[in-house]
Enzyme design. Structure first.
Site, PDB file in Angstrom:
ATOM      1  N   GLY A  70       1.155  -0.900   0.261  1.00 23.76           N
ATOM      2  CA  GLY A  70       0.297   0.118   0.082  1.00 23.76           C
ATOM      3  C   GLY A  70       0.973   1.095   0.123  1.00 23.76           C
ATOM      4  O   GLY A  70       0.652   2.135   0.824  1.00 23.76           O
ATOM      5  N   GLY A  78      -0.147   4.745  -1.009  1.00 24.75           N
ATOM      6  CA  GLY A  78      -1.182   5.857  -0.551  1.00 24.75           C
ATOM      7  C   GLY A  78      -1.178   6.756   0.396  1.00 24.75           C
ATOM      8  O   GLY A  78       0.546   7.260  -0.241  1.00 24.75           O
ATOM      9  N   GLN A  79      -1.879   7.188   0.969  1.00 25.32           N
ATOM     10  CA  GLN A  79      -1.493   8.558   1.915  1.00 25.32           C
ATOM     11  C   GLN A  79      -0.079   7.976   2.771  1.00 25.32           C
ATOM     12  O   GLN A  79       0.565   9.081   2.940  1.00 25.32           O
ATOM     13  CB  GLN A  79      -3.159   8.927   2.659  1.00 25.32           C
ATOM     14  N   ASP A  90       2.123  -2.544  -4.600  1.00 24.04           N
ATOM     15  CA  ASP A  90       1.088  -1.488  -4.271  1.00 24.04           C
ATOM     16  C   ASP A  90       0.248  -2.155  -5.056  1.00 24.04           C
ATOM     17  O   ASP A  90       1.097  -2.785  -6.079  1.00 24.04           O
ATOM     18  CB  ASP A  90       0.690   0.310  -3.955  1.00 24.04           C
ATOM     19  N   ILE A  91      -1.085  -1.968  -5.513  1.00 24.56           N
ATOM     20  CA  ILE A  91      -2.368  -2.704  -6.587  1.00 24.56           C
ATOM     21  C   ILE A  91      -1.559  -2.288  -8.463  1.00 24.56           C
ATOM     22  O   ILE A  91      -2.340  -2.840  -8.820  1.00 24.56           O
ATOM     23  CB  ILE A  91      -3.407  -2.765  -5.922  1.00 24.56           C
ATOM     24  N   ARG A  92      -1.932  -0.557  -8.329  1.00 19.99           N
ATOM     25  CA  ARG A  92      -1.115  -0.344  -9.454  1.00 19.99           C
ATOM     26  C   ARG A  92      -0.343  -0.248  -9.759  1.00 19.99           C
ATOM     27  O   ARG A  92       1.240  -0.103  -9.152  1.00 19.99           O
ATOM     28  CB  ARG A  92      -1.835   1.334  -9.103  1.00 19.99           C
ATOM     29  N   TYR A 115     -15.408  -0.522   8.279  1.00 20.96           N
ATOM     30  CA  TYR A 115     -13.874  -0.223   8.320  1.00 20.96           C
ATOM     31  C   TYR A 115     -13.933  -0.453   9.587  1.00 20.96           C
ATOM     32  O   TYR A 115     -12.233  -1.598  10.432  1.00 20.96           O
ATOM     33  CB  TYR A 115     -14.359   1.448   7.412  1.00 20.96           C
TER      34      TYR A 115
HETATM   35  C1  AKB Z   1     -11.132   7.616   7.549  1.00 23.32           C
HETATM   36  O1  AKB Z   1     -11.384   8.847   7.784  1.00 23.32           O
HETATM   37  O2  AKB Z   1     -11.292   6.352   7.567  1.00 23.32           O
HETATM   38  C2  AKB Z   1      -9.606   7.126   8.628  1.00 23.32           C
HETATM   39  C3  AKB Z   1      -9.805   7.054   9.398  1.00 23.32           C
HETATM   40  C4  AKB Z   1      -9.580   8.007  10.945  1.00 23.32           C
HETATM   41  O3  AKB Z   1      -9.452   5.643   9.997  1.00 23.32           O
HETATM   42  N1  AKB Z   1      -9.072   8.618   8.062  1.00 23.32           N
END
Ligand code: AKB
Length: 311
Positions: free
Chosen positions: A8, A11-12, A34-36, A141
Site C-alpha cells: 500500500g 497511499g496517503q 501497491d496494486i497499481r 471499516y
Molecule cells: C477515515 O476517515 O476513514 C480514516 C480514519 C480515521 O481511519 N482517515
C-alpha cells in the site's frame, strides 16, 4: 539485516512512510508494493512491485525472494468508501491482514498494521476515549479494524508474531491524497482554500475529531516499531492523539493566512460516521510505553500545509 516491504506504498501513509523508511534503511532495503502500475514520473517510489495483498502466493514468493524481515501492511479501504461496497471492503481489510499474518507466522516476520479511531462506535465515550473501551463500530471499516486488532493480538499470543499497531486519527498531509475517509475534509479544505478561496464541507461545523499531521504519524510509527518488545503492553492498537478540532476551527485557522477564505456546510452521510467517532482519545499507554509525544498543533499544521501545497 532489516529488509522491509511496504504494502500500500502509494497511499496517503505509504508515500511518506516509504520515504522515511528508505532514509533509515537505504533505498534498496525498502521494497514498495501497491496494486497499481506506476507511471514513469513516479520513479521516486522505486524499487517498486505491483502486487495485490489478496494474492497470497505472489506475496509469499516476494517475501522469500527478497528475504523480507519486516512488513508494513497499509493497504485498506477507508470508512466512507467501505460503506459503498461493504463486502469488498471487508475482504480486502480482513483477508489482506490474515495473509500477512500467516506469512509472518511461517517466516517469523515483524509486522506493522494500521488501526484507526474508527474502532470506536456511538456507544463509547466521546472525550478522551480510553485505550480499553466499549467498541461497537457502525462502519464496515471500523468492524474490520476491531477484528483486525483482535487477530493481531491472537497471532502475537498464540504464535509469537511481533505485530504492532496504532489507531491513527485523521491524517493531514500534502504528498498524497487521502483515499475515501471521513476525515478527508481536513485535507481537501486546503486545496480548495488555495485554488477557489472557498470550501463546502461535508461535515457540520462543530464536529470535533482526532487529527494528526503526517510527520507526527510517521514518527509515531517508526518509534513504535523501534520500541523494545518488553515495553509494549498493548497488542491490539495503540491510541495516539495529535490534536482535536472541528471544521469551523480549522476554517478559522486558515482565514488567519487567507482572510478571503469562506466555508459552507453541506453534511452528507459521512456526518453519521463522524458522529459515531470520539472527539479525542486517551493516549497515555503510547506515551508511557514508547514515549509518544506529538509535535504539531493546529497553527503549525495549517502553516505547513499552506506553504507546501503546490496548486
Ligand atoms: C477515515 O476517515 O476513514 C480514516 C480514519 C480515521 O481511519 N482517515
Amino acid at each position: 539485516m532489516t529488509k522491509v516491504l511496504v504494502i500500500g506504498a502509494c497511499g496517503q501513509i505509504g508515500t511518506e512512510l516509504t520515504t522515511a523508511l528508505r532514509l533509515k534503511y537505504g533505498n534498496e532495503n525498502v521494497i514498495a508494493a501497491d496494486i497499481r502500475l506506476l507511471t514513469d514520473t513516479e520513479f521516486r517510489i522505486r524499487p517498486y512491485i505491483q502486487l495485490s495483498v489478496l494474492d497470497k502466493v505472489s506475496l509469499h514468493a516476494l517475501v522469500l525472494r527478497e528475504k523480507i524481515t519486516v512488513i508494513y501492511h497499509l493497504a485498506a479501504t477507508l470508512s466512507a468508501t467501505g460503506e459503498k461496497q461493504p463486502l469488498k471492503a471487508w475482504d480486502l481489510n480482513m483477508q489482506g491482514l490474515l495473509n500477512v499474518l500467516e506469512i509472518a507466522k511461517t517466516d517469523q516476520l515483524k509486522v506493522f498494521w494500521p488501526s484507526s479511531i474508527a474502532v470506536y462506535g456511538a456507544n463509547g465515550p466521546k472525550a478522551f476515549s480510553p485505550q480499553h473501551s466499549i467498541m461497537e463500530p457502525s462502519t464496515v471499516y471500523g468492524i474490520s479494524k476491531v477484528s483486525g486488532e483482535l487477530w493481531c493480538k491472537y497471532y502475537h499470543e498464540q504464535y509469537g508474531v511481533d505485530v504492532r499497531s496504532i489507531r491513527y486519527p485523521g491524517l493531514i498531509s500534502y504528498t498524497a491524497e487521502p483515499g475515501g475517509g471521513t476525515t478527508d475534509y481536513a485535507v481537501d479544505i486546503f486545496y480548495h482554500a488555495l485554488k477557489h478561496r472557498t470550501y463546502t464541507c461535508f461535515l457540520k461545523p462543530h464536529t470535533a475529531l482526532p487529527m494528526m499531521y503526517m510527520a507526527d504519524a510517521v514518527r509515531a510509527t517508526m518509534q513504535l516499531m523501534e520500541a523494545s518488545n518488553e515495553k509494549l503492553t498493548v497488542r491490539t492498537g495503540y491510541n495516539i492523539l495529535g490534536i482535536s478540532f472541528t471544521p469551523a476551527q480549522l476554517a478559522e485557522a486558515i482565514t488567519k493566512h487567507l482572510p478571503v477564505f469562506t466555508i459552507n456546510y453541506k453534511p452528507d452521510r459521512r456526518q453519521n460516521i463522524a458522529d459515531s467517532w470520539p472527539a479525542s482519545v486517551d493516549d497515555r499507554h503510547a506515551r508511557h510505553d514508547w514515549d509518544w509525544e506529538p509535535q504539531y498543533n493546529l497553527t503549525t499544521i495549517v502553516s505547513e500545509m499552506l506553504r507546501n501545497i503546490k496548486i
